[in-house]
Design a protein around this motif. Structure first.
Motif, short mmCIF file in Angstrom:
data_model
loop_
_atom_site.label_atom_id
_atom_site.label_comp_id
_atom_site.label_asym_id
_atom_site.label_seq_id
_atom_site.Cartn_x
_atom_site.Cartn_y
_atom_site.Cartn_z
N MET A 94 0.83 -1.21 0.00
CA MET A 94 0.00 0.00 0.00
C MET A 94 0.86 1.25 0.00
SD MET A 94 -3.33 -0.86 2.36
CE MET A 94 -2.47 -1.56 3.75
N SER A 95 2.00 1.20 0.68
CA SER A 95 2.88 2.36 0.74
C SER A 95 3.43 2.72 -0.64
CB SER A 95 4.05 2.07 1.70
OG SER A 95 4.93 3.16 1.80
N VAL A 96 3.90 1.73 -1.39
CA VAL A 96 4.46 2.02 -2.71
C VAL A 96 3.36 2.41 -3.69
CG1 VAL A 96 6.51 0.62 -2.36
CG2 VAL A 96 4.49 -0.43 -3.37
N CYS A 97 2.18 1.82 -3.56
CA CYS A 97 1.07 2.18 -4.45
C CYS A 97 0.59 3.60 -4.15
CB CYS A 97 -0.08 1.19 -4.32
SG CYS A 97 0.27 -0.43 -5.04
N LEU A 98 0.55 3.96 -2.88
CA LEU A 98 0.14 5.31 -2.51
C LEU A 98 1.13 6.34 -3.04
CD1 LEU A 98 -1.82 7.14 -0.97
CD2 LEU A 98 -0.43 6.77 1.07
N ALA A 99 2.41 5.96 -3.07
CA ALA A 99 3.43 6.89 -3.57
C ALA A 99 3.20 7.20 -5.04
CB ALA A 99 4.82 6.30 -3.36
N LEU A 100 2.55 6.29 -5.78
CA LEU A 100 2.21 6.58 -7.17
C LEU A 100 1.10 7.62 -7.27
CD1 LEU A 100 2.19 2.97 -8.69
CD2 LEU A 100 3.93 4.73 -9.01
N GLU A 101 0.20 7.63 -6.27
CA GLU A 101 -0.87 8.63 -6.25
C GLU A 101 -0.31 9.98 -5.80
OE1 GLU A 101 -4.59 7.41 -4.38
OE2 GLU A 101 -3.80 5.37 -4.24
N LYS A 105 4.48 13.04 2.72
CA LYS A 105 5.56 13.71 3.45
C LYS A 105 5.23 13.62 4.94
CE LYS A 105 6.70 16.97 -0.26
NZ LYS A 105 5.73 16.45 -1.24
N VAL A 106 6.09 12.96 5.68
CA VAL A 106 5.88 12.71 7.10
C VAL A 106 7.08 13.26 7.87
CG1 VAL A 106 5.51 10.95 8.87
CG2 VAL A 106 4.60 10.61 6.56
N VAL A 107 6.80 14.00 8.94
CA VAL A 107 7.88 14.52 9.79
C VAL A 107 7.80 13.84 11.15
CG1 VAL A 107 8.11 16.73 8.63
CG2 VAL A 107 6.43 16.49 10.45
N PHE A 108 8.95 13.80 11.81
CA PHE A 108 9.00 13.19 13.14
C PHE A 108 10.08 13.89 13.96
CE2 PHE A 108 11.96 10.91 10.43
CZ PHE A 108 13.09 10.77 11.22
N LEU A 109 10.03 13.70 15.26
CA LEU A 109 11.01 14.30 16.15
C LEU A 109 12.33 13.57 15.98
CD1 LEU A 109 11.70 16.27 18.46
CD2 LEU A 109 10.98 14.48 20.05
N GLY A 110 13.35 14.32 15.53
CA GLY A 110 14.65 13.74 15.30
C GLY A 110 15.45 13.55 16.58
N ALA A 119 8.81 4.23 14.35
CA ALA A 119 7.34 4.27 14.39
C ALA A 119 6.77 4.85 13.10
CB ALA A 119 6.88 5.09 15.60
N ALA A 120 7.39 5.91 12.57
CA ALA A 120 6.91 6.52 11.33
C ALA A 120 7.00 5.55 10.17
CB ALA A 120 7.71 7.79 11.04
N GLN A 121 8.11 4.85 10.06
CA GLN A 121 8.29 3.91 8.95
C GLN A 121 7.40 2.67 9.12
OE1 GLN A 121 12.59 3.51 9.15
NE2 GLN A 121 12.86 5.05 7.54
N LYS A 122 7.18 2.27 10.35
CA LYS A 122 6.28 1.14 10.59
C LYS A 122 4.87 1.49 10.15
CE LYS A 122 4.35 -1.86 14.18
NZ LYS A 122 4.32 -2.23 15.61
N HIS A 123 4.43 2.71 10.44
CA HIS A 123 3.04 3.10 10.14
C HIS A 123 2.84 3.42 8.67
CE1 HIS A 123 -0.97 4.48 11.32
NE2 HIS A 123 -0.80 5.43 10.42
N PHE A 124 3.77 4.13 8.06
CA PHE A 124 3.57 4.61 6.69
C PHE A 124 4.30 3.78 5.63
CE2 PHE A 124 2.64 8.43 9.20
CZ PHE A 124 1.43 8.80 8.63
N GLY A 125 5.20 2.90 6.03
CA GLY A 125 5.94 2.11 5.06
C GLY A 125 7.16 2.84 4.53
N GLN A 126 8.00 2.10 3.83
CA GLN A 126 9.28 2.64 3.39
C GLN A 126 9.14 3.65 2.25
OE1 GLN A 126 12.17 1.97 5.01
NE2 GLN A 126 10.89 0.85 6.46
N ALA A 127 8.01 3.67 1.56
CA ALA A 127 7.86 4.58 0.42
C ALA A 127 7.51 5.99 0.84
CB ALA A 127 6.81 4.05 -0.56
N GLU A 129 8.02 9.65 2.48
CA GLU A 129 9.17 10.54 2.64
C GLU A 129 9.19 11.03 4.09
OE1 GLU A 129 8.88 13.66 -0.22
OE2 GLU A 129 8.85 12.28 -1.94
N CYS A 130 10.03 10.42 4.91
CA CYS A 130 10.09 10.75 6.33
C CYS A 130 11.28 11.67 6.61
CB CYS A 130 10.20 9.48 7.17
SG CYS A 130 8.74 8.40 7.06
N HIS A 131 11.02 12.76 7.33
CA HIS A 131 12.06 13.75 7.61
C HIS A 131 12.10 14.06 9.10
CE1 HIS A 131 12.42 14.51 3.29
NE2 HIS A 131 11.11 14.53 3.25
N ALA A 132 13.30 14.13 9.63
CA ALA A 132 13.49 14.45 11.05
C ALA A 132 13.53 15.95 11.26
CB ALA A 132 14.79 13.82 11.56
#
Length: 296
Positions: A94-101, A105-110, A119-127, A129-132
């Protein structure tokens, strides 16, 4: 060949070749189906764009829909793969398919490499874009100003001060909780005896998934019996609390903040009645969000 004679290497290789050919054939079917799913995801994006109104931004990511899909995956799983293993595979699909749509962009406390990033990657998947970001206030601000779609923030960890800061920011910002993430003690640190918990926050409230929680921030005068008065409406409706955090407002107003999690969704009749009754008391009620219970 004598039945008592051990199989030869050639015989073993012949059997393995048959199985490998079958695996290759299955892999080709899986590959075809993955691309078919991806094309359908692109068509979903096209439909949403076609029916968008003015400057309205289509909702490509639907937390409640994702939770329903993952629960269905686990419910129909027949093994030998474990339910959670299959669900994690589908989350990545679902993560890679959503990236096609639209790439999320997800931010988290670095900094990077922390449990919050896990936690961010577990919830949204590797596709995704997670930024600290360096501070919690920056994280909340990035979402509220539209610089990120979602954020992942800690709410339950060993650092109680961090939890208090999160509650303070929930009071100040107009954002909604859209999901929760739990890391197993093994994934986080072996010394923990409970699952660290994180919240996903976004700009919009979300619909019911069928298995939801609601979070409230209740603010009232620091008076004797205040907690009993606040909990009575929950008890009358047999609404189960899953979390209750109490703290001073930190200001010179003699007020107490109660952070409450309970089972149910904002759209349910009993929850609407609950909020109506709480609003009738001398208490400020801030609905922080209704969101799916953590699936994984």
């Amino acid at each position: 060949m004598d039945a008592n004679q051990p199989p030869t290497d050639d015989a073993q290789e012949a059997e393995l070749r048959v199985l490998r050919d079958q695996i290759d054939a299955v892999d080709r079917r899986i590959h075809q189906l993955l691309n078919e799913r991806a094309r359908l995801a692109q068509q979903v994006a096209d439909v949403k764009e076609r029916y968008r109104r003015g400057d309205e931004v289509p909702a490509f990511y639907r937390p409640e829909r994702e939770a329903q899909v993952l629960r269905a995956v686990m419910a129909r799983n027949e093994g030998p793969l474990a339910d959670a293993t299959v669900a994690r595979l589908f989350r990545e699909i679902m993560s890679v398919c959503l990236a096609l749509e639209e790439p999320l962009k997800v931010v988290f406390l670095g900094p990077e490499g922390t449990f919050t990033q896990q936690a961010a990657q577990k919830h949204f998947g590797q596709a995704a874009e997670c930024h600290a970001l360096a501070g919690l206030e920056q994280v909340f601000t990035a979402v509220q100003q539209g610089e990120a779609h979602y954020a992942v923030v800690p709410i339950e960890s060993e650092d109680a001060g961090l939890i208090r800061h999160t509650l303070d920011l929930f009071r100040r910002f107009d954002l909604y909780i859209c999901g929760e993430v739990e890391l197993s003690p093994e994934a986080a640190a072996s010394r923990l005896n409970r699952c660290p918990r994180y919240l996903v926050i976004g700009r919009d409230a979300i619909g019911p998934s069928g298995e939801d929680k609601t979070s409230l921030l209740l603010i009232c005068q620091d008076e004797a019996g205040a907690l009993h008065e606040l909990l009575a409406p929950f008890h009358r409706r047999q609404i189960s609390l899953t979390r209750l955090e109490t703290r001073s407002s930190g200001e010179h107003d003699w007020k107490t903040l109660f952070y409450v999690d309970f089972e149910g969704h904002f759209g349910e009749a009993r929850v609407v009645e609950l909020l109506d009754e709480l609003s009738g008391l001398q208490v400020e009620v801030k609905h922080l969000g209704s969101y799916p219970k953590a699936v994984l």
